[in-house]
Design a protein around this motif. Structure first.
Motif, PDB file in Angstrom:
ATOM      1  N   THR A  25       0.807  -1.230   0.000  1.00  0.00           N
ATOM      2  CA  THR A  25       0.000   0.000   0.000  1.00  0.00           C
ATOM      3  C   THR A  25       0.835   1.273   0.000  1.00  0.00           C
ATOM      4  OG1 THR A  25      -0.196  -0.038   2.407  1.00  0.00           O
ATOM      5  CG2 THR A  25      -1.960  -1.104   1.134  1.00  0.00           C
ATOM      6  N   VAL A  26       2.084   1.213   0.425  1.00  0.00           N
ATOM      7  CA  VAL A  26       2.940   2.404   0.476  1.00  0.00           C
ATOM      8  C   VAL A  26       4.233   2.221  -0.311  1.00  0.00           C
ATOM      9  CG1 VAL A  26       2.001   3.289   2.656  1.00  0.00           C
ATOM     10  CG2 VAL A  26       3.934   1.703   2.693  1.00  0.00           C
ATOM     11  N   LYS A  27       4.222   1.338  -1.273  1.00  0.00           N
ATOM     12  CA  LYS A  27       5.417   1.046  -2.063  1.00  0.00           C
ATOM     13  C   LYS A  27       5.960   2.313  -2.719  1.00  0.00           C
ATOM     14  CE  LYS A  27       7.173  -2.001  -5.630  1.00  0.00           C
ATOM     15  NZ  LYS A  27       6.854  -3.033  -6.593  1.00  0.00           N
ATOM     16  N   GLY A  28       7.260   2.533  -2.555  1.00  0.00           N
ATOM     17  CA  GLY A  28       7.896   3.691  -3.177  1.00  0.00           C
ATOM     18  C   GLY A  28       7.642   5.011  -2.472  1.00  0.00           C
ATOM     19  N   GLN A  29       7.111   4.970  -1.260  1.00  0.00           N
ATOM     20  CA  GLN A  29       6.829   6.194  -0.513  1.00  0.00           C
ATOM     21  C   GLN A  29       7.686   6.254   0.748  1.00  0.00           C
ATOM     22  OE1 GLN A  29       2.635   6.652   0.259  1.00  0.00           O
ATOM     23  NE2 GLN A  29       2.089   5.972  -1.794  1.00  0.00           N
ATOM     24  N   ALA A  30       8.074   7.474   1.103  1.00  0.00           N
ATOM     25  CA  ALA A  30       8.853   7.681   2.327  1.00  0.00           C
ATOM     26  C   ALA A  30       8.537   9.068   2.871  1.00  0.00           C
ATOM     27  CB  ALA A  30      10.342   7.552   2.041  1.00  0.00           C
ATOM     28  N   THR A  31       8.865   9.287   4.126  1.00  0.00           N
ATOM     29  CA  THR A  31       8.641  10.577   4.775  1.00  0.00           C
ATOM     30  C   THR A  31       9.897  10.977   5.540  1.00  0.00           C
ATOM     31  OG1 THR A  31       6.290  10.086   5.044  1.00  0.00           O
ATOM     32  CG2 THR A  31       7.180  11.836   6.410  1.00  0.00           C
ATOM     33  N   VAL A  32      10.245  12.255   5.440  1.00  0.00           N
ATOM     34  CA  VAL A  32      11.325  12.838   6.217  1.00  0.00           C
ATOM     35  C   VAL A  32      10.693  13.905   7.107  1.00  0.00           C
ATOM     36  CG1 VAL A  32      13.494  14.124   6.169  1.00  0.00           C
ATOM     37  CG2 VAL A  32      13.001  12.445   4.368  1.00  0.00           C
ATOM     38  N   ARG A  33      10.921  13.788   8.415  1.00  0.00           N
ATOM     39  CA  ARG A  33      10.422  14.778   9.374  1.00  0.00           C
ATOM     40  C   ARG A  33      11.610  15.319  10.148  1.00  0.00           C
ATOM     41  NH1 ARG A  33       6.583  10.811   9.529  1.00  0.00           N
ATOM     42  NH2 ARG A  33       4.455  11.472   9.099  1.00  0.00           N
TER      43      ARG A  33
END
Length: 176
Positions: A25-33
């Motif tokens: 469901t989140v393939k190829g997604q990332a988050t930087v905080r």
């Protein structure tokens, strides 16, 4: 996968955490905080060029950067503006570095970055709008659905970049 530590986002130091999950469901997604120091040079490095003199000094900001494979990065930023000087000569408005305010923005980064939502409040100024930039840098259009300056201006306004750091300002109704 989570990584955290100090790094650089363009020329500016940041302290951040990178998170990427590995499921369908989140393939190829990332988050930087994280947190960063915002300055005119940093914005220009990201392709967001404000007119000369509008932003001086630097201020801390909390940032979230959403990354998705094949799509431009999306940035959310919030700052109290402490340490930054702001000056918009066509509006006869400025803020010194010691004064706090509030900046919240959402932007899509890429060849021609776009600020899709902007909220700026500081003593004597309140603005809600969006900003588009020209490919290769420079202000295209800052369109404010609401712009309040002191007790003399309450109007929607457009500020258009004209090249060589020039701008035009159009008031689209409201009260002077």
């Amino acid at each position: 996968l989570s990584l955290s530590g100090e790094g650089l986002l363009g020329p500016m130091p940041i302290v951040a955490r990178y998170d990427q999950r590995f499921n369908a469901t989140v393939k190829g997604q990332a988050t930087v905080r994280g947190s960063a120091r915002i300055s005119d040079a940093w914005l220009r490095d990201l392709g967001i060029s404000l007119p000369q003199g509008w932003l001086g000094g630097e201020t801390g900001a909390d940032i979230t950067l959403d990354l998705a494979k094949g799509k431009p990065a999306r940035l959310h930023l919030e700052s109290d503006l402490a340490g930054a000087t702001l000056s918009v000569a066509p509006l006869s408005w400025s803020k010194c570095g010691k004064t706090r305010g509030k900046l919240a923005l959402d932007a899509v980064l890429g060849a021609a970055p776009e600020v899709t939502a902007l909220s700026l409040t500081a003593p004597g100024l309140a603005a809600q709008g969006r900003i588009t930039t020209k490919a290769g840098g420079g202000l295209d259009l800052a369109s404010f659905a609401s712009l309040k300056v002191g007790n003399w201006l309450d109007a929607p306004a457009d500020i258009r970049g004209t090249g060589k750091a020039g701008i035009t300002v159009a008031l689209n109704g409201g009260t002077l």
